[in-house]
Write a protein that holds these residues in place. Structure first.
Motif, mmCIF file in Angstrom:
data_model
loop_
_atom_site.group_PDB
_atom_site.id
_atom_site.type_symbol
_atom_site.label_atom_id
_atom_site.label_comp_id
_atom_site.label_asym_id
_atom_site.label_seq_id
_atom_site.Cartn_x
_atom_site.Cartn_y
_atom_site.Cartn_z
ATOM 1 N N SER A 433 -63.754 -83.957 7.131
ATOM 2 C CA SER A 433 -64.477 -83.562 5.964
ATOM 3 C C SER A 433 -65.690 -84.558 5.783
ATOM 4 C CB SER A 433 -63.811 -83.424 4.809
ATOM 5 O OG SER A 433 -62.971 -84.568 4.470
ATOM 6 N N SER A 437 -70.486 -80.748 9.466
ATOM 7 C CA SER A 437 -69.715 -79.495 9.475
ATOM 8 C C SER A 437 -69.828 -79.096 10.769
ATOM 9 C CB SER A 437 -70.016 -78.559 8.164
ATOM 10 O OG SER A 437 -68.972 -77.379 8.669
ATOM 11 N N ASN A 455 -68.522 -80.411 5.169
ATOM 12 C CA ASN A 455 -68.224 -79.055 4.371
ATOM 13 C C ASN A 455 -66.783 -78.705 4.524
ATOM 14 O OD1 ASN A 455 -68.123 -76.908 2.926
ATOM 15 N ND2 ASN A 455 -69.547 -75.617 4.088
ATOM 16 N N ASN A 458 -64.127 -77.180 9.245
ATOM 17 C CA ASN A 458 -64.734 -76.318 9.853
ATOM 18 C C ASN A 458 -64.047 -75.730 11.205
ATOM 19 O OD1 ASN A 458 -66.692 -74.306 10.265
ATOM 20 N ND2 ASN A 458 -68.396 -75.531 10.558
ATOM 21 N N SER A 478 -67.299 -70.906 10.626
ATOM 22 C CA SER A 478 -66.797 -70.243 9.711
ATOM 23 C C SER A 478 -66.992 -70.963 8.317
ATOM 24 C CB SER A 478 -65.297 -70.358 10.089
ATOM 25 O OG SER A 478 -64.856 -71.751 10.252
ATOM 26 N N ALA A 479 -67.429 -72.179 8.312
ATOM 27 C CA ALA A 479 -67.665 -72.843 6.935
ATOM 28 C C ALA A 479 -69.215 -72.952 6.609
ATOM 29 C CB ALA A 479 -67.189 -74.257 7.186
ATOM 30 N N GLU A 480 -70.029 -72.587 7.546
ATOM 31 C CA GLU A 480 -71.248 -72.593 6.981
ATOM 32 C C GLU A 480 -72.188 -70.938 6.941
ATOM 33 O OE1 GLU A 480 -73.207 -75.243 6.717
ATOM 34 O OE2 GLU A 480 -71.132 -76.367 6.903
#
Length: 628
Positions: A433, A437, A455, A458, A478-480
């Protein structure tokens, strides 16, 4: 882009065969016999499989799509005639593609193709495999279930698969890993059943069955198996980590048959560990050595209960530029050790060992950089392969090449993701973290070209040309939010419906989305379903991956292999779409071929060739290979 193992092509045919341009008879003989290279530069050709045409007939509602391989050993201007039975269907030989649609033909139609070289028709191919319902079932037989020492019953499910010509007949065979229903992630305690591996012909004939025994725990991180022709005899071998009590395909036991090294939590943290090379035709254990590295002190890998010590990766690499070597590795959260092995003359020879804990590498930022998979590619353009091990790379000679120090992640992609710049790129997502990301780097130097802010964890990321509206590969995770082009800029706000596998499936050169048991085509407003697998299941829990996906039959497009819901067959789907694009079989692009070999490693990832395939692509290069 220039690669030393591709040569410039002309339209005129040139003699091809075992003795290639740029390789003298003495050099070739030395290569085949396993002699040391005479010079330090890369060889001009790489060993590849001698393949048949891989001819398939896929039935649709309006006829049959017949497709076949354009081999690297074919002339550049080879053409093909297509026959149904004794009837020639082509008024003139096919020159611009390697498929043909036979409109109105029944699903039982029998096809062959004949190459045409210099106007002369050659011998007939093998008969086409018939995909009468749009797929072909390869019968399989689950192992008998059992009960663990703590009284838990288990059965078996078909899991990851790989391919190789196990018997030397020119047709690819399947190698299938069976996992018990109580398989565990390393972080989970508990006993598991044994891991079983089968060698299977496409007609369902089982060549052999290997049972790895009680001292190899079952799960995604324990058994990474490699299927490749390491000694150049024209038949693939199978390499796996083994232990006391493993039984080879002939029933012979490796090590001590009565040993039980499991502790009360089901982990195996003591006892010998081996690396074994199995004969692809019989499953016989041909050679066994100690696994490198040994586990040593369990806690030295990052915990004391057995999670991090048993994180294994495997691959196959052309470290000398000509012949394949086996890559076996341990660890990625803290210490990482990678061992390179040659299999020549029926024996293992260790080529080198890379250890982040060695005096050479300590303090240089290589610790803790590994992923749940690796990639093999010639990232520096010298004709020899490197190992991209997450956020770091190891050179063909076993020396550290670069590290981004961005740490561990769950997914990465290495290929020509930005055809506008020279060389290959890596796209990767990160778990730390405090680190970016996601990011893309120059695969030669590790220089980060762009990144997204930290972020959290990820967990998934993909890169490939899935949309013709943006040049080069698109990347998403998946996180962006958004779909990013090769520069990192968002090219459209709508992400695809999945963040998993890729497949060249329809008739154009942009790639499709493969997730769970379906294939979709991306669109900026909505995805379009192209295939839903019937009566099949995906593997590996939330990863939802197929047993295998890649160009294993037909033309350059990719097949997908799923187990049937009852685990009684491997169901192979091949594209029903016609294409006007002609590309040499991707099995003869060695970056792609080695990616098929490592696809089963831990968190499976889709293969990428060493050149760009996508919208606006240049003419695909022809691989320079020789076949045993």
């Amino acid at each position: 882009m220039t690669y030393t193992h591709w040569r410039p092509r002309t339209a005129s045919p040139r003699p091809r065969g075992r003795l290639l341009a740029g390789m003298t008879a003495a050099a070739l003989a030395a290569c085949l016999l396993g002699a040391a290279p005479q010079t330090a530069h890369a060889a001009t050709a790489r060993q590849a499989e001698r393949l048949d045409r891989g001819l398939v007939s896929v039935h649709t509602g309006s006829g049959n799509l017949v497709s076949w391989r354009w081999l690297a050993t074919d002339a550049d201007d080879v053409a093909f005639n297509v026959y149904r039975g004794a009837t020639k269907l082509t008024a003139s030989p096919v020159t611009t593609a390697t498929d043909y649609f036979d409109s109105g033909a029944p699903d039982s139609a029998d096809y062959t193709v004949r190459a045409v070289v210099g106007g002369v028709e050659q011998a007939s191919s093998e008969h086409a495999l018939q995909f009468r319902a749009g797929y072909k079932d390869v019968p399989i037989s689950p192992p008998a279930g059992g009960t663990t020492p703590d009284g838990v019953a288990y059965t078996y499910e078909a899991n990851d698969a790989s391919v190789g010509d196990l018997d030397g007949d020119g047709a690819l065979d399947l190698v299938l890993k069976w996992q018990p229903t109580n398989a565990k992630d390393n972080s989970q305690s508990g006993y598991t059943g044994t891991t079983v591996v089968d060698g299977i012909r496409l007609d369902g004939t089982r060549l052999w069955r290997i049972d790895l025994g009680r001292n190899i725990r079952s799960g995604a991180h324990y058994t990474q198996f490699q299927v490749y022709d390491y000694d150049g005899d024209g038949r693939a071998e199978v390499a796996m980590k083994t232990a006391d009590g493993a039984r080879d395909g002939t029933g012979a036991v490796i090590g001590n048959s009565s040993a039980d090294h499991r502790n009360s939590s089901g982990y195996v943290l003591s006892g010998p560990e081996y690396l074994t090379m199995f004969d692809g035709r019989t499953g016989k254990a041909m050679g066994t050595v100690d696994y490198v590295p040994a586990r040593g002190t369990v806690s030295s890998w990052g915990d004391s209960y057995g999670n991090r010590v048993d994180r294994f990766l495997a691959g196959t690499a052309y470290l000398d530029g000509s012949r394949p070597s086996l890559i076996m590795a341990r660890g990625y959260y803290t210490r990482t050790v990678i061992a390179a092995w040659d299999w020549r003359g029926g024996a293992f020879t260790r080529r080198w060992t890379f250890d982040t804990a060695s005096s050479t590498n300590t303090g240089k930022g290589y610790d803790g950089q590994g992923n749940h998979q690796l990639a093999i590619a010639d990232v520096d353009g010298d004709g020899r392969d490197e190992i991209v091990y997450g956020a770091m790379a190891v050179d063909d000679n076993g020396a550290g090449l670069w590290t981004t120090r961005n740490g561990h992640g769950d997914a990465m992609h290495v290929g020509d993701l930005d055809p506008a710049r020279p060389g290959l790129e890596e796209f990767k997502v990160d778990e730390d973290s405090a680190k970016p990301s996601s990011w893309m780097a120059d695969a030669r130097t590790g220089q980060v070209l762009w990144s997204t802010p930290a972020n959290g964890d990820n967990g998934r990321g993909v890169s490939g040309d899935i949309w013709s509206g943006s040049a080069g590969a698109e990347s998403w995770s998946s996180a962006e939010s958004g779909l990013r082009g090769p520069s990192g800029a968002v090219v459209t706000g709508r992400k695809p419906s999945s963040t998993n596998f890729l497949s060249w499936w329809d008739g154009d050169t942009v790639r499709e989305l493969l997730d769970a048991t379906h294939i979709d085509k991306y669109g900026p407003s909505a995805d379009t379903r192209l295939l839903t697998g019937s009566g099949v299941h995906a593997n590996n829990g939330t990863k939802a991956t197929p047993s295998l996906s890649g160009d294993i039959l037909g033309d350059w497009r990719e097949e997908v292999v799923w187990p049937t819901s009852d685990n009684r067959a491997l169901r192979i789907y091949s594209t029903p779409y016609q294409t006007g694009t002609r590309i040499t079989t991707l099995l003869h692009d060695t970056q792609y071929r080695t990616a098929l070999a490592w696809q089963n490693t831990a968190y499976n990832q889709p293969p990428h060739p060493g050149f760009f395939i996508g919208a606006g692509m240049a003419t695909a290069p022809r691989p320079d290979v020789y076949t045993p």
